[in-house]
Design a protein around this motif. Structure first.
Motif, mmCIF file in Angstrom:
data_model
loop_
_atom_site.group_PDB
_atom_site.id
_atom_site.type_symbol
_atom_site.label_atom_id
_atom_site.label_comp_id
_atom_site.label_asym_id
_atom_site.label_seq_id
_atom_site.Cartn_x
_atom_site.Cartn_y
_atom_site.Cartn_z
ATOM 1 N N PHE A 26 30.570 46.279 34.318
ATOM 2 C CA PHE A 26 30.258 45.351 35.430
ATOM 3 C C PHE A 26 28.918 45.717 36.080
ATOM 4 N N TYR A 27 27.902 45.825 35.257
ATOM 5 C CA TYR A 27 26.625 46.425 35.653
ATOM 6 C C TYR A 27 25.782 45.503 36.533
ATOM 7 N N VAL A 28 25.157 46.085 37.555
ATOM 8 C CA VAL A 28 24.250 45.297 38.403
ATOM 9 C C VAL A 28 23.081 44.813 37.543
ATOM 10 N N GLY A 29 22.782 43.532 37.615
ATOM 11 C CA GLY A 29 21.659 42.976 36.843
ATOM 12 C C GLY A 29 22.011 42.766 35.384
ATOM 13 N N ASP A 30 23.315 42.735 35.058
ATOM 14 C CA ASP A 30 23.661 42.590 33.637
ATOM 15 C C ASP A 30 23.350 41.169 33.142
ATOM 16 N N LYS A 31 23.280 41.064 31.828
ATOM 17 C CA LYS A 31 22.842 39.813 31.230
ATOM 18 C C LYS A 31 24.027 38.923 30.814
ATOM 19 N N TYR A 32 25.197 39.239 31.323
ATOM 20 C CA TYR A 32 26.407 38.524 30.928
ATOM 21 C C TYR A 32 26.273 37.008 31.105
ATOM 22 N N CYS A 54 19.802 49.269 27.599
ATOM 23 C CA CYS A 54 21.110 48.612 27.419
ATOM 24 C C CYS A 54 21.927 48.440 28.697
ATOM 25 N N GLY A 55 21.770 49.309 29.706
ATOM 26 C CA GLY A 55 22.573 49.207 30.932
ATOM 27 C C GLY A 55 24.050 49.080 30.574
ATOM 28 N N GLY A 56 24.721 48.085 31.136
ATOM 29 C CA GLY A 56 26.147 47.886 30.877
ATOM 30 C C GLY A 56 26.455 47.391 29.465
ATOM 31 N N GLY A 57 25.428 46.970 28.738
ATOM 32 C CA GLY A 57 25.617 46.584 27.342
ATOM 33 C C GLY A 57 25.945 45.122 27.101
ATOM 34 N N SER A 58 25.815 44.275 28.126
ATOM 35 C CA SER A 58 26.186 42.858 27.949
ATOM 36 C C SER A 58 25.401 42.179 26.831
ATOM 37 N N ALA A 59 24.146 42.564 26.664
ATOM 38 C CA ALA A 59 23.348 41.927 25.612
ATOM 39 C C ALA A 59 23.877 42.340 24.234
ATOM 40 N N SER A 60 24.182 43.622 24.080
ATOM 41 C CA SER A 60 24.688 44.111 22.788
ATOM 42 C C SER A 60 26.057 43.522 22.443
ATOM 43 N N VAL A 73 17.815 55.200 29.580
ATOM 44 C CA VAL A 73 17.357 56.521 30.022
ATOM 45 C C VAL A 73 18.424 57.230 30.868
ATOM 46 N N ASP A 74 19.381 56.465 31.397
ATOM 47 C CA ASP A 74 20.425 57.025 32.266
ATOM 48 C C ASP A 74 21.543 57.616 31.401
ATOM 49 N N VAL A 75 21.612 58.935 31.383
ATOM 50 C CA VAL A 75 22.577 59.588 30.488
ATOM 51 C C VAL A 75 24.036 59.349 30.918
ATOM 52 N N GLY A 209 19.995 58.795 25.011
ATOM 53 C CA GLY A 209 19.544 58.468 26.358
ATOM 54 C C GLY A 209 18.085 58.840 26.560
ATOM 55 N N LEU A 210 17.203 58.023 25.974
ATOM 56 C CA LEU A 210 15.769 58.352 25.992
ATOM 57 C C LEU A 210 14.969 57.369 26.821
ATOM 58 N N ASP A 211 13.789 57.801 27.244
ATOM 59 C CA ASP A 211 12.815 56.889 27.813
ATOM 60 C C ASP A 211 12.491 55.840 26.737
ATOM 61 N N PHE A 212 12.232 54.593 27.136
ATOM 62 C CA PHE A 212 12.080 53.500 26.167
ATOM 63 C C PHE A 212 11.017 53.780 25.097
ATOM 64 N N GLU A 213 9.908 54.420 25.525
ATOM 65 C CA GLU A 213 8.802 54.629 24.589
ATOM 66 C C GLU A 213 9.191 55.666 23.535
ATOM 67 N N ASP A 230 15.132 44.773 28.241
ATOM 68 C CA ASP A 230 15.556 44.248 29.550
ATOM 69 C C ASP A 230 15.305 45.334 30.602
ATOM 70 N N PRO A 231 14.027 45.565 30.924
ATOM 71 C CA PRO A 231 13.701 46.673 31.826
ATOM 72 C C PRO A 231 14.033 46.354 33.274
ATOM 73 N N PRO A 232 13.973 47.354 34.168
ATOM 74 C CA PRO A 232 14.058 47.023 35.599
ATOM 75 C C PRO A 232 12.890 46.092 35.936
ATOM 76 N N TYR A 233 13.113 45.175 36.850
ATOM 77 C CA TYR A 233 12.043 44.236 37.187
ATOM 78 C C TYR A 233 11.211 44.796 38.338
ATOM 79 N N LYS A 242 14.312 52.658 41.055
ATOM 80 C CA LYS A 242 13.712 53.921 41.485
ATOM 81 C C LYS A 242 12.937 54.553 40.326
ATOM 82 N N LEU A 243 13.428 54.265 39.111
ATOM 83 C CA LEU A 243 12.841 54.874 37.923
ATOM 84 C C LEU A 243 11.647 54.091 37.393
ATOM 85 N N TRP A 244 11.309 53.005 38.081
ATOM 86 C CA TRP A 244 10.354 52.072 37.476
ATOM 87 C C TRP A 244 9.183 51.780 38.411
ATOM 88 N N GLY A 245 7.952 51.875 37.884
ATOM 89 C CA GLY A 245 6.778 51.553 38.692
ATOM 90 C C GLY A 245 5.687 50.963 37.816
#
Ligand SMILES: C[S@@+](CC[C@H](N)C(=O)[O-])C[C@H]1O[C@@H](n2cnc3c(N)ncnc32)[C@H](O)[C@@H]1O
Length: 318
Positions: A26-32, A54-60, A73-75, A209-213, A230-233, A242-245
């Motif tokens: 039930f992830y915040v910002g999920d693509k469901y 992937c976050g909550g994985g709705s896309a997968s 990146v979030d382990v 759980g890696l950085d995207f690059e 589907d990065p943080p916007y 917080k992890l994104w700039g």
């Protein structure tokens, strides 16, 4: 490469025959809710599908591919997916064991039990009745988890009963989310069963759980592979922002350009304007690619009853 006028491309109606599956995170910002539109825009016959954020994985969960590889990146997110995938071989037993844990902590369980105390609280506290009922039990659960964070069952239960189903840790590594006005209802069990069914009938692999690059650079790409981003916007607000700039944003666009030069197909979800803000970097960079506007409704972080209409875009290089 196909050129289209910026952000005037066609709107995609929700496909009537495509029912998206909800992730049990039930992830915040999920693509469901957006998957019926996005899935239509993904390439046909995907070989390896890489869900880079992937976050909550709705896309997968809602894609068709020979193999699905998920990264974030979030382990803790990776830990929860690994945990649920491990439980998927006997999901009914897992659900039963969670019912037992809920009873042990004396949390509400609206899927199975009508609770008179909650009915009474409902009349007095229209938006916080579950939170009022569960607060003390939730705090005990949270303390227990923080004492021994190897118990992922407790983390999953915190996610179910926590505010907006979020996963939030303080700088000392302690889970610090307050109780939410939610509990274990039939949607949780349904989402777990769907997740288990999806996992058991697909070829799924989790990254560490890696950085995207780093993740993309570690891939040995094959013909027919597709990468979904589907990065943080940059211009919206959520805990993982917080992890994104700016630096991450620019790094991402450089990476996508490099992949295009190599002929690798990718798709990117993002937001160009939100309230009074515009993501100028995205606006300029995306001019050279194909763009589709996606209809979405976002729930406010501060009041989950208010729905704001926002415009998402999907950018592709195919
Ligand atoms: C918009 S959410 C993804 C939502 C997901 N598509 C879904 O349906 O649930 C963005 C994700 O990017 C992750 N993230 C943030 N910075 C990252 C980075 N540098 N590398 C990889 N993932 C990152 C966050 O942890 C968050 O889960």
């Amino acid at each position: 490469m196909m050129q289209t006028a910026l952000f005037t491309t066609e709107e995609f109606e929700v496909q009537k025959n495509f029912k998206a599956i909800r992730s049990p995170l039930f992830y915040v910002g999920d693509k469901y809710k957006l998957m019926p539109q996005l899935e239509k825009l993904f390439p046909d016959n995907i070989n390896n599908y890489y869900d880079v954020f992937c976050g909550g994985g709705s896309a997968s969960i809602n894609v068709k591919a020979k193999k699905i590889i998920m990264n974030d990146v979030d382990v803790k997110i990776i830990e929860l997916h690994n945990f649920l995938q491990d439980k998927s071989s006997n999901i009914e037993q897992f659900i039963e064991s969670m019912y037992n844990l809920i009873r042990q902590y004396e949390l509400s369980l609206s899927e199975l039990e009508k609770n008179e105390e909650i009915e009474r609280l409902k009349k007095k506290f229209k938006k916080t009745y579950f939170a009022k009922y569960n607060k003390q039990s939730y705090l005990k659960l949270r303390d227990d988890y923080n004492r021994d964070q190897t118990n992922t069952e407790l983390l999953y239960l915190l996610l179910v009963y926590g505010f907006n189903h979020m996963i939030r840790f303080n700088t000392q590594g302690q889970f610090n989310l307050p109780v939410g006005n939610v509990d274990w209802n039939k949607n949780v069990s349904t989402a777990l069963r769907s997740y288990a069914h999806w996992y058991n009938s697909n070829n799924v692999e989790m990254s560490k759980g890696l950085d995207f690059e780093d993740f993309v650079n570690s891939i040995e790409l094959e013909a027919g592979d597709f990468l979904y981003f589907d990065p943080p916007y940059l211009i919206t607000f959520s805990d993982y922002n917080k992890l994104w700039g700016l630096e991450e944003e620019k790094r991402l666009y450089n990476l996508l350009d490099k992949l295009s030069d190599k002929g690798v197909f990718w798709g990117l979800s993002n937001m160009v304007t939100h309230k009074e803000k515009t993501n100028e970097i995205l606006f300029d960079w995306a001019k050279k690619y194909s763009k589709y506007s996606i209809e979405s409704n976002y729930i406010s972080r501060f009041d989950n009853t208010i729905k704001k209409k926002s415009k998402e875009i999907y950018v592709t290089n195919y």
